[in-house]
Each structure stands twice: as C-alpha cells, then as structure tokens.
Motif scaffolding. Structure first.
Motif, PDB file in Angstrom:
ATOM      1  N   ALA A   1      63.747 -24.722 110.951  1.00 29.70           N
ATOM      2  CA  ALA A   1      63.804 -26.253 111.050  1.00 29.70           C
ATOM      3  C   ALA A   1      64.718 -26.848 110.244  1.00 29.70           C
ATOM      4  O   ALA A   1      65.823 -27.767 110.131  1.00 29.70           O
ATOM      5  N   ASP A   2      64.821 -26.871 108.543  1.00 32.76           N
ATOM      6  CA  ASP A   2      65.790 -26.958 107.838  1.00 32.76           C
ATOM      7  C   ASP A   2      67.159 -26.712 107.908  1.00 32.76           C
ATOM      8  O   ASP A   2      68.357 -27.321 107.697  1.00 32.76           O
ATOM      9  N   GLU A   3      68.003 -25.518 108.692  1.00 38.18           N
ATOM     10  CA  GLU A   3      69.040 -24.972 108.810  1.00 38.18           C
ATOM     11  C   GLU A   3      69.265 -25.911 110.051  1.00 38.18           C
ATOM     12  O   GLU A   3      71.076 -26.512 110.449  1.00 38.18           O
ATOM     13  N   SER A   4      69.122 -26.064 111.111  1.00 35.83           N
ATOM     14  CA  SER A   4      69.061 -27.014 112.529  1.00 35.83           C
ATOM     15  C   SER A   4      68.930 -27.771 112.667  1.00 35.83           C
ATOM     16  O   SER A   4      69.666 -28.679 112.666  1.00 35.83           O
ATOM     17  N   ALA A   5      68.479 -29.270 111.144  1.00 37.84           N
ATOM     18  CA  ALA A   5      68.507 -30.277 110.819  1.00 37.84           C
ATOM     19  C   ALA A   5      70.080 -30.334 110.477  1.00 37.84           C
ATOM     20  O   ALA A   5      70.517 -31.593 110.366  1.00 37.84           O
TER      21      ALA A   5
ATOM     22  N   LEU B   1      77.076 -31.974 113.847  1.00 37.26           N
ATOM     23  CA  LEU B   1      77.298 -32.294 114.679  1.00 37.26           C
ATOM     24  C   LEU B   1      77.066 -33.386 114.743  1.00 37.26           C
ATOM     25  O   LEU B   1      77.867 -34.737 115.405  1.00 37.26           O
ATOM     26  N   ALA B   2      76.095 -34.803 114.538  1.00 40.42           N
ATOM     27  CA  ALA B   2      76.046 -36.024 115.484  1.00 40.42           C
ATOM     28  C   ALA B   2      77.487 -36.741 114.037  1.00 40.42           C
ATOM     29  O   ALA B   2      77.880 -37.779 114.794  1.00 40.42           O
TER      30      ALA B   2
ATOM     31  N   PRO C   1      82.154 -30.624 109.863  1.00 41.63           N
ATOM     32  CA  PRO C   1      82.581 -29.243 110.683  1.00 41.63           C
ATOM     33  C   PRO C   1      81.091 -28.833 109.953  1.00 41.63           C
ATOM     34  O   PRO C   1      80.628 -28.696 108.931  1.00 41.63           O
ATOM     35  N   TYR C   2      80.080 -27.783 110.295  1.00 42.36           N
ATOM     36  CA  TYR C   2      79.313 -27.029 109.733  1.00 42.36           C
ATOM     37  C   TYR C   2      79.550 -25.678 109.329  1.00 42.36           C
ATOM     38  O   TYR C   2      80.419 -24.890 110.141  1.00 42.36           O
TER      39      TYR C   2
ATOM     40  N   VAL D   1      79.432 -23.340 118.085  1.00 45.80           N
ATOM     41  CA  VAL D   1      79.867 -23.802 119.613  1.00 45.80           C
ATOM     42  C   VAL D   1      78.880 -24.274 120.836  1.00 45.80           C
ATOM     43  O   VAL D   1      79.257 -24.232 121.608  1.00 45.80           O
ATOM     44  N   GLU D   2      78.022 -24.024 120.217  1.00 39.92           N
ATOM     45  CA  GLU D   2      76.935 -24.512 120.583  1.00 39.92           C
ATOM     46  C   GLU D   2      75.324 -24.401 120.290  1.00 39.92           C
ATOM     47  O   GLU D   2      74.968 -23.626 119.733  1.00 39.92           O
ATOM     48  N   PHE D   3      74.102 -25.657 120.142  1.00 41.40           N
ATOM     49  CA  PHE D   3      72.977 -25.636 119.270  1.00 41.40           C
ATOM     50  C   PHE D   3      71.754 -26.125 120.248  1.00 41.40           C
ATOM     51  O   PHE D   3      72.711 -27.128 121.139  1.00 41.40           O
TER      52      PHE D   3
END
Ligand SMILES: [Zn+2]
Length: 169
Positions: free
Chosen positions: A49-53, A59-60, A64-65, A147-149
């Motif tokens: 969850a943390d990294e996803s956020a 991205l928003a 770059p992440y 490249v994909e989320f």
C-alpha cells in the motif's frame, strides 16, 4: 513453487531466501516466481500500500518514480506477478510483519499463510528497468521507470487481467 524458495532436506523452506538463487535471478534476469528468463523490456513486481500510494502520487504529479529503499523482492513476468498478487495475502500489504531484517523476500511464498487478514491496497507495477546489487549476504533490487500501474483493493482484482495475459498467443 516460487523460484526463490530454498530447499532443505527435501522440503521447501518458505521463510528463507536462498542468496544464490536470488543472485542468479538478478544476474540472469530470471523471474522470481517461475525461475525462467524474462524477455528484454519491462519487468513487474507487486508493491504494498505505501509504495503503491507513492507511485500513484508520482504519476499524478508527472514525476519519475524510483524506489529509494532497495528491496529484496526480485522482479518477474507480468502474468507471474498478477498471479502472485492474488494468491499471496501479504503482497498487497504494507511492510508490516516483514522487512530486510527478517531476510525478507518471502512475500512470494506467503501463500502458506493464506487466510490471514489482508488489508490495504497494493499494486502490480511494471518497470522499464531494474538494477541490483549482490552483497555477500543479500541481493538488493531497485526499480526505475514505471511503465504500468495496476492498483488493487481486493485479492481477485487482477483475475480478468491475468486471464487476458494467459490467453495471449
Ligand atoms: Zn515468471
């Protein structure tokens, strides 16, 4: 059987990560789930969850992440990670109950504890590139260029995507 699960006395040792196998995965570009070679190009992994956020925020914002803290979790095929995200309860969780100190990397084997509470959101993420470092005791990965989320809230969120992936010629 996840490729990173070491065997001992004929039984898989789910809580451990075999350093040699992880190093081979990194150097030879082997999928951490199925242990076969990943084609050139993007690789995938499951994040909590943390990294996803953090990725969603980047991205928003059009930034770059890059995961700043290296992880023991190796990359894998898209289908393998979609599958892993659904069968492994811990994969979508934040880093609670695991971490580098516990010689981590057991997320992919966490299906042995399936049925325990699974909370929070996570994501299956495709990265354009990964880098790694093999130390005497650990194999560390860093992932660059999202490249994909594919975020998820529930364990079966990726079922349709996985079906489509497996149906590809
Ligand atoms: Zn694979």
């Amino acid at each position: 059987m996840p490729a990173i699960t070491p065997w001992e006395d004929g039984a898989p040792q789910f809580a451990l990560t075999d350093h040699g196998r992880s190093a081979a995965c990194a150097r030879e570009r082997l999928c951490s789930v199925c242990n076969t070679v990943m084609p050139r190009g993007a690789v995938w992994r499951v994040v909590g969850a943390d990294e996803s956020a953090a990725i969603a925020d980047a991205l928003a914002a059009g930034r770059p992440y890059r995961n700043v803290a290296p992880t023991l979790e190796g990359p894998g095929h898209r289908a393998c990670m979609l599958y892993a995200a659904m069968v492994c309860p811990y994969l979508a969780r934040p880093n609670a109950r695991r971490g580098l100190s516990a010689d981590g990397s057991d997320e992919l084997t966490a299906h042995v504890v399936r049925g325990r509470a699974r909370g929070g959101a996570g994501a299956v993420v495709g990265f354009g590139e990964y880098e790694y470092a093999v130390t005497p005791t650990r194999v560390l990965f860093r992932f660059l260029d999202v490249v994909e989320f594919m975020p998820h809230e529930t364990a079966d969120a990726h079922l349709d995507e996985l079906r489509a992936e497996l149906a590809r010629p």
